[in-house]
Design an enzyme around this catalytic site. Structure first.
Site, PDB file in Angstrom:
ATOM      1  CG  HIS A 135      -0.341   0.048   2.540  1.00 36.95           C
ATOM      2  ND1 HIS A 135       0.161   1.205   3.089  1.00 36.95           N
ATOM      3  CD2 HIS A 135      -0.143  -0.928   3.463  1.00 36.95           C
ATOM      4  CE1 HIS A 135       0.634   0.955   4.295  1.00 36.95           C
ATOM      5  NE2 HIS A 135       0.473  -0.340   4.545  1.00 36.95           N
ATOM      6  CB  CYS A 184       1.453  -3.377   5.453  1.00 32.55           C
ATOM      7  SG  CYS A 184      -0.120  -4.103   5.961  1.00 32.55           S
TER       8      CYS A 184
END
Length: 153
Positions: A105, A121
């Site tokens: 992301h 992440c």
């Protein structure tokens, strides 16, 4: 664009967490290389997954474990420039099809790229995740490695 040697097929995403790079594998031993921020000590994830879905300006819902560590976090946050997931998110699911909880992301903290800072992440500059979002369709294979030795040049 860099020289890149891999056994992975064209169109695969390979993340080198040690050196903070994500590679989108192209043909003829080349790859598009992006800088990334990765999980800090104790929050790393390594393995294979597939992009199961993609979102533009995604809504963020912090996992319960994160809420326990940081109770001041909101229950959720709508997409936008201050959202921790940034401009785009690619959601990773494992072999059994279940959500790994990990994402590729964007970020509202561009200074974190090149560091071990996230809760696992893979963070990218917003302009880079927009580019990858356009290139990587749902179903794209993703390999997150702890270390890649001598593959990139």
């Amino acid at each position: 664009m860099v020289k890149y040697f891999s056994d992975e097929p064209e169109g695969t995403v390979v993340v080198d967490t040690r050196n903070h790079y994500l590679y989108w594998i192209w043909e003829n031993n080349t790859a598009m290389r992006y800088g990334v921020g990765v999980g800090r000590e104790g929050f790393q994830w390594f393995g294979r997954a597939n992009v199961a879905r993609k979102a533009r300006w995604p809504r963020w819902v912090p996992p319960e474990e994160m809420k326990k560590r940081q109770p001041e976090l909101p229950d959720s946050m709508e997409g936008g420039p201050n959202n921790p997931l940034g401009a785009r998110a690619l959601y990773l699911h494992g072999k059994g099809g279940g959500d790994t909880g990990y994402r590729l992301h964007g970020t509202a903290e561009p200074w974190s790229i090149g560091s071990d800072v996230s809760s696992g992440c893979i963070r990218m500059f917003n302009e880079d995740v927009i580019d990858l979002y356009r290139r990587a369709p749902v179903g794209t294979a993703v390999l997150v490695l702890e270390h890649i030795s001598d593959r990139a040049g």
